[in-house]
Design a protein around this motif. Structure first.
Motif, mmCIF file in Angstrom:
data_model
loop_
_atom_site.group_PDB
_atom_site.id
_atom_site.type_symbol
_atom_site.label_atom_id
_atom_site.label_comp_id
_atom_site.label_asym_id
_atom_site.label_seq_id
_atom_site.Cartn_x
_atom_site.Cartn_y
_atom_site.Cartn_z
ATOM 1 N N LEU A 10 7.806 48.664 -29.693
ATOM 2 C CA LEU A 10 7.589 47.518 -28.513
ATOM 3 C C LEU A 10 7.513 48.309 -27.074
ATOM 4 N N ALA A 11 8.437 49.280 -26.784
ATOM 5 C CA ALA A 11 8.371 49.717 -25.846
ATOM 6 C C ALA A 11 7.131 50.679 -25.383
ATOM 7 N N LEU A 12 6.895 51.644 -26.691
ATOM 8 C CA LEU A 12 5.698 52.496 -26.722
ATOM 9 C C LEU A 12 4.649 51.462 -26.450
ATOM 10 N N SER A 13 4.315 50.278 -27.202
ATOM 11 C CA SER A 13 3.107 49.521 -27.023
ATOM 12 C C SER A 13 2.916 48.936 -25.604
ATOM 13 N N ALA A 14 4.137 48.995 -24.795
ATOM 14 C CA ALA A 14 3.885 48.337 -23.356
ATOM 15 C C ALA A 14 3.833 49.619 -22.367
ATOM 16 N N GLY A 15 3.655 50.654 -22.754
ATOM 17 C CA GLY A 15 3.196 51.725 -22.106
ATOM 18 C C GLY A 15 4.652 52.455 -21.513
ATOM 19 N N LEU A 16 5.775 52.211 -22.178
ATOM 20 C CA LEU A 16 6.935 52.876 -21.798
ATOM 21 C C LEU A 16 7.403 53.891 -22.822
ATOM 22 N N VAL A 17 8.552 54.793 -22.467
ATOM 23 C CA VAL A 17 8.914 55.657 -23.491
ATOM 24 C C VAL A 17 10.615 55.709 -23.419
ATOM 25 N N PRO A 18 11.139 55.360 -24.384
ATOM 26 C CA PRO A 18 12.672 55.116 -24.401
ATOM 27 C C PRO A 18 13.245 56.554 -24.091
ATOM 28 N N SER A 19 14.213 56.294 -23.012
ATOM 29 C CA SER A 19 15.077 57.780 -22.461
ATOM 30 C C SER A 19 16.415 57.572 -23.058
ATOM 31 N N ALA A 20 16.868 56.414 -23.429
ATOM 32 C CA ALA A 20 18.243 56.260 -23.784
ATOM 33 C C ALA A 20 18.519 54.990 -24.491
ATOM 34 N N SER A 21 19.467 54.888 -25.199
ATOM 35 C CA SER A 21 19.835 53.511 -25.856
ATOM 36 C C SER A 21 21.182 53.262 -25.784
ATOM 37 N N LEU A 22 21.656 51.772 -25.871
ATOM 38 C CA LEU A 22 23.013 51.550 -25.828
ATOM 39 C C LEU A 22 23.231 50.430 -26.770
ATOM 40 N N TRP A 23 24.277 50.372 -27.799
ATOM 41 C CA TRP A 23 24.531 49.219 -28.636
ATOM 42 C C TRP A 23 25.843 48.773 -28.268
ATOM 43 N N SER A 24 25.943 47.414 -28.363
ATOM 44 C CA SER A 24 27.186 46.566 -28.113
ATOM 45 C C SER A 24 27.537 45.736 -29.220
ATOM 46 N N THR A 25 28.704 45.462 -29.548
ATOM 47 C CA THR A 25 29.082 44.307 -30.172
ATOM 48 C C THR A 25 30.180 43.648 -29.622
ATOM 49 N N ARG A 26 29.796 42.049 -29.603
ATOM 50 C CA ARG A 26 30.705 41.381 -28.710
ATOM 51 C C ARG A 26 30.886 39.961 -29.747
ATOM 52 N N ARG A 27 31.962 39.246 -29.344
ATOM 53 C CA ARG A 27 32.371 38.145 -29.955
ATOM 54 C C ARG A 27 31.718 36.935 -29.304
ATOM 55 N N ARG A 28 31.580 37.118 -27.941
ATOM 56 C CA ARG A 28 30.857 35.961 -27.473
ATOM 57 C C ARG A 28 30.019 36.820 -26.050
ATOM 58 N N ILE A 29 28.833 35.832 -25.701
ATOM 59 C CA ILE A 29 27.876 36.468 -24.847
ATOM 60 C C ILE A 29 28.639 36.352 -23.311
ATOM 61 N N ASP A 30 28.710 37.366 -22.608
ATOM 62 C CA ASP A 30 29.080 37.460 -21.170
ATOM 63 C C ASP A 30 28.267 36.305 -20.356
#
Length: 385
Positions: free
Chosen positions: A35-55
């Motif tokens: 999706l990022a590439l389709s929007a003309g952006l190039v991913p430069s980093a990524s982050l994954w998080s696991t949470r029990r509740r949304i902040d």
């Protein structure tokens, strides 16, 4: 995950995914990357998080916000993309903390649609969807202009709140667009009634985005529509009449692709286009057989079909891209996908390559038999050469 390196001139984006306790269908963020590439952006980093509740303030915790800030600074990223839906307050808080624009999945898909729309109707549909989405982003967004001065003769009186002015302006624009789209919808309805009176088989091609729908459409109709290996390469519905066999014709329509968590504003805005699907006699449900998430993608497509009221239209599963397989996939391994179409385990399916043409002859013969049967049933006898 694909490489996150990018040329210096390309705008970079940090990808963020959050597991909130329910199984996430894309833990490696492959789809968000595309999706990022389709929007003309190039991913430069990524982050994954696991949470029990949304902040409630940042969606992710404050520690993850600090990590994101470091990634944004370290990669010189121009924005942050969340694979989740953010509230207006969460988006605003994240932008203040990170110092760059923050887009959630809905905003990213809307941006891609805005880039890809070509026809006048498509542009109107996308603009309507974006305005509806913007209307939900006005909450407490204008506190610096909470009140404007009253009318002539008043000095500092309690005038209308800026947020109310903006909301009314959006509502007026939405109404204008709805009227214009309604006129186009009536034109489409007239065209569909004419095709129905002709007694021809009406076929609608549906499927997950980038499953090869437009390539299949071109192969069946000998058209030369735009195709690309990217998400939402085409948005505008295209219809062609095709010859299948002596006395057997069909009208084939290529529709917009579906995707997981497709914004409801887009479904509503594209209703006139999706009505082509509702009027079909049969749906060619195109599936990327080489994609490991094919079963989940089939379920997502069926969910959207149910949302627009097309769940009871007969389907033909077209397993596409067999040319990309290292080895054939046994039919038994695809039973779950068949069951996902509403429990109809006897649903017809074909293995094809729309790119090379493999398997298309069998599909055409089956459609020709359906077209001939429909022509006879409608009182139009099949004429053999």
């Amino acid at each position: 995950m694909p490489s996150l390196t990018r040329p210096e001139e390309a705008p970079g984006a940090v990808l963020v995914g959050v597991d909130t306790g329910q199984p996430h269908p894309d833990t490696q963020l492959h789809e968000l990357h595309e999706l990022a590439l389709s929007a003309g952006l190039v991913p430069s980093a990524s982050l994954w998080s696991t949470r029990r509740r949304i902040d409630p303030g940042f969606y992710v915790g404050s520690g993850k916000v600090d990590e994101l800030k470091q990634q944004v600074v370290g990669t010189h990223a121009s924005c942050v993309l969340f694979d989740n839906a953010l509230s207006p307050a969460q988006q605003r808080n994240l932008e203040n903390a990170l110092g760059v624009p923050v887009w959630d999945r809905t905003a990213l898909i809307l941006e891609i649609f805005a880039r890809r729309a070509r026809s006048g109707e498509g542009k109107l549909q996308v603009e309507l969807a974006r305005l509806r989405h913007a209307a939900t982003r006005l909450v407490r967004g204008w506190t610096h202009l909470e009140r404007q001065q009253g009318g002539i003769g008043l000095r500092g009186g309690p005038g209308e709140k800026q947020i109310e002015l903006d909301r009314r302006m959006l509502e007026d624009k939405i109404k204008v667009l709805q009227v214009r789209l309604h006129k186009l919808e009536r034109q489409r309805s007239t065209q569909r009634r004419a095709r129905a009176r002709a007694g021809q088989l009406r076929v609608s091609i549906v499927g997950y985005t980038n499953a090869g729908k437009s390539t299949l459409f071109n192969a069946l109709t000998h058209a030369h529509g735009y195709v690309a290996n990217q998400l939402f390469a085409t948005l505008d519905t295209t219809t062609r009449r095709i010859y299948l066999a002596p006395g057997a014709f069909a009208v084939v329509s290529d529709t917009v692709g579906f995707i997981r968590d497709l914004p409801h504003s887009l479904v509503d805005a594209f209703k006139a286009t999706l009505d082509e699907t509702l009027e079909a006699d049969v749906l060619l449900h195109v599936v990327d057989l080489s994609n490991e998430q094919r079963d989940q993608q089939i379920e997502q497509v069926n969910a959207v079909l149910a949302e627009i009221g097309a769940q009871d239209i007969p389907q033909i599963l077209v397993y596409n891209k067999i040319d990309k397989l290292q080895a054939p996939i046994p039919f038994t391994d695809r039973y779950a996908a068949h069951a996902g179409t509403g429990g109809r385990d006897s649903i017809k399916s074909f293995d094809v390559s729309a790119l090379t043409g493999a398997g298309l002859d069998a599909l055409r013969e089956y459609l020709a038999a359906m077209a001939a049967a429909r022509s006879t049933a409608d009182g139009h006898p099949v004429i053999h050469a």
